[in-house]
Design a protein around this motif. Structure first.
Motif: not given
Length: 246
Positions: A155-183
Motif C-alpha cells: 500500500x502507498x500511505x500518506x503519513x507525516x507529509x510524505x508518501x511511503x510504501x507499506x508492505x505486508x505478508x502472511x507468514x503463518x496460521x496460528x491459534x492465539x490464546x489471550x485473556x479475551x478468548x481463543x482465536x
C-alpha cells in the motif's frame, strides 16, 4: 460529539452476542489493552459507526501512561468505498501528552490529483496518483484484502507529509490464546529491509479479520504489545450486504 455518542450507543445496542462479522466494514467497535513489554500502559478503542450512504467514518482513541509520562490520541478518517478499494477523503490526528503536542491533517482531492497535508505546522502538497491510503483506511483495506484471499499486500500511505510504501505478508496460521478468548488467526509481518525492527499482526477470520494482537520488536526486544480486550459488531446495513467487499 452528540452525533458520535448517538452512533456509539446505537452500535452497542444492536450488538449481536458472539456475532459473526459479515464484512470488515460492518459497524463495529473494538477495545485493546496496550503493553510496553509486560507493563500495561492503558487502553485504545476503534469505532466504525454505520455509514451514511457510501460515506464512512473510522475513529481511534487512546489514553496511555507510564509513571509521569502520558500520551493521548484522537484519530479519525473519512472515506468512501469504490469497488473493493477504500478511498480516503479526510484524515485527522491529534496528539496530547508528555512532550510536544501535534496535529496532522490530510485532504485527499482525488479528482484534482492532489493531497494537501499538514503535519506539525509544516504543509505539503503531494501528488494523488494511483491508490492512496491514510494510517486508518490502510487497516480496513488490509482486512478487506485478507478476506478476499490475498497473502501479500503493498500500500502507498500518506503519513507525516510524505508518501511511503507499506508492505505486508502472511507468514503463518496460528491459534492465539489471550485473556479475551481463543482465536484462530492468520499472522502477518510488516516487510522491512532489515530485522532491526519487526512487527507482527494476528487477524481473526471469524471476526471479519479483526486484528486481535500486534507485537513490535526493536533489536529483538518486545517494545509494544496490543491485545484485543473486547469487541462488538452490529448487523450489516442492507447497502453493504451485496457490496463487492462483503
Amino acid at each position: 460529539m452528540r452525533a458520535l455518542v448517538f452512533a456509539l450507543t446505537a452500535l452497542l445496542s444492536l450488538a449481536l452476542p458472539g456475532a459473526w462479522a459479515q464484512s470488515p466494514l460492518a459497524p463495529q467497535s473494538a477495545e485493546y489493552k496496550v503493553f510496553y513489554g509486560d507493563i500495561e500502559l492503558g487502553q485504545a478503542r476503534y469505532i466504525l459507526p454505520p455509514p451514511d450512504g457510501n460515506f464512512y467514518q473510522y475513529q481511534f482513541d487512546s489514553s496511555l501512561s507510564l509513571l509521569v509520562l502520558s500520551d493521548m490520541r484522537h484519530i479519525r478518517t473519512e472515506f468512501t468505498l469504490e469497488g473493493t478499494n477504500l478511498s480516503p477523503v479526510r484524515f485527522m490526528h491529534q496528539r496530547e501528552g508528555t512532550g510536544p503536542n501535534f496535529n496532522e491533517q490530510a485532504a485527499f482531492l482525488k479528482a484534482q490529483g492532489v493531497v494537501h497535508s499538514r503535519y506539525k505546522d509544516e504543509k505539503a502538497k503531494l501528488p494523488y496518483e494511483g491508490e492512496l491510503h491514510d494510517p486508518m483506511t490502510v487497516q480496513l483495506q488490509l482486512r478487506l484484502d485478507l478476506s478476499a484471499g490475498k497473502e501479500h499486500m503493498l500500500y502507498r500511505l500518506v503519513k507525516d507529509n510524505e508518501i511511503d510504501d507499506y508492505e505486508f505478508k502472511l507468514v503463518a496460521k496460528e491459534q492465539l490464546i489471550l485473556a479475551s478468548g481463543s482465536y484462530d488467526t492468520v499472522k502477518l509481518e510488516v516487510v522491512r529491509k532489515n530485522n532491526k525492527r519487526q512487527t507482527f499482526i494476528w487477524f481473526a477470520p471469524s471476526l471479519a479479520y479483526l486484528p486481535v494482537r500486534l507485537t513490535h520488536f526493536e533489536k529483538g526486544d518486545k517494545q509494544l504489545d496490543i491485545q484485543l480486550l473486547s469487541h462488538q459488531f452490529s448487523e450489516m446495513p442492507p447497502q453493504l450486504a451485496n457490496s463487492p467487499a462483503s
